[in-house]
Scaffold this active site. Sequence first.
Site, PDB file in Angstrom:
ATOM      1  CG  MET A 186      39.632  45.203  24.522  1.00 36.02           C
ATOM      2  SD  MET A 186      38.143  44.484  23.773  1.00 36.02           S
ATOM      3  CE  MET A 186      37.312  43.886  25.262  1.00 36.02           C
ATOM      4  CD  GLU A 187      46.528  49.624  22.404  1.00 35.67           C
ATOM      5  OE1 GLU A 187      46.780  49.459  21.199  1.00 35.67           O
ATOM      6  OE2 GLU A 187      46.551  50.719  22.979  1.00 35.67           O
ATOM      7  CB  ALA A 188      43.060  44.088  18.136  1.00 38.88           C
TER       8      ALA A 188
END
Length: 392
Positions: free
Chosen positions: A339-341
């Site tokens: 998960m790369e927010a």
Amino acid sequence: MLAALVFTSVAVVESPSPVRAEPSQCNEFPEGQGSETVEGYYQPAEIEQVVQKLEQTGQGVTTDVIGTSNQGRPIYSVRVGSGDKVVFLQAGIHANEPTGTIALVNVLKSLSNNSRRSQQIREAVTIVAVPQLNPDGAVPYQRENHQTWDDTVAMFPQLAGAPSAFYHSLPGPRFWSDPRVPGFDLNRDFNPDFDYVPQAGDLPGSGSVRGMYLTPEARASRDLYTELEQEFGLVDVFVDLHNQAPCNTFDDGDAHTPDLHTPMSISAQFLRDPSAHGAGTAYPEFGWDASRRANVAAWEGVQRGGSTFSGVTRYPQNLNLAGSANASYQLRGSASVLMEAGRQRHANPQWRHGFIAKVHELAMMGIIDSLVDNTFNDIDPDRYEEIPVRNG
């Protein structure tokens, strides 16, 4: 104050003079778009306070110290629930990407409250979380841990005279934060062979080969995963929480409004040729379809947050990061989710912290809800291809 670190809602703030993220700004940060302060993010001493409070006041919570950093700081785990499905959530492996730590703490607080839904989740699933894997890096605010090559040779004398590992003090663009102190990129230090012993002949290595477990932080994560494997047989889902750079995150969108093009990028793909690393042979349970299902569940979880959070994309699908935690744990059978927010802290205005954390929270809960409601295995893994690939 610690209370200022907790975000439970999304605030929409208007800016009279929006600034757009241009490709040339990938390595530089326009004035007013962010800061290099630690205000609003957890420091290691505050993580200790949070963990203690969760254990004292939360329902179904136990905590542990799974290891210590190279500088001797404790690395904490928090366990919530007692179900026979296990989800391993990890944040702060890159200490200049700290929004996931905020989100993970928020999720743990929610899962340990008295609500009927939280109780239902705790009965169905065991959540094991590491809120801050890299406490040493969190102090100077850098991607890497704090570990010299001399420190490393002292731990592994067989490496004396060998070149340092490529992922030690690895130069990078400014949004990676060139080391303020020497250290390792922890997310290149993993290996699916948990019995691997570092060998001088394997140095300096490269991103396409496995890591060497040269850091106590990566070994702490590995040891926790090993304990979960021994207890559950299979770690159902592993999630690693990150932030990404503004030029990749927001396309040409307005950097000062929450309705951004890409609030998060996610991925199930970490190896160009998994079979070259033992998928299907040494690691017959390689979790490819499970990883795609978990990514779809995360995607749907964010979409349920409403149109403000629309636009989740797939991270570029050309990764070849054999030394990453995601790749190593996927090879061992876990559904693996990156998960790369958006954005990293130094490119993130203070008012956006809650929004970015909320994206992580929605994605994690999408996975957890699918396991609790027994819909996870009904997800068509090919739907992963419906998630649009990130632009850039």
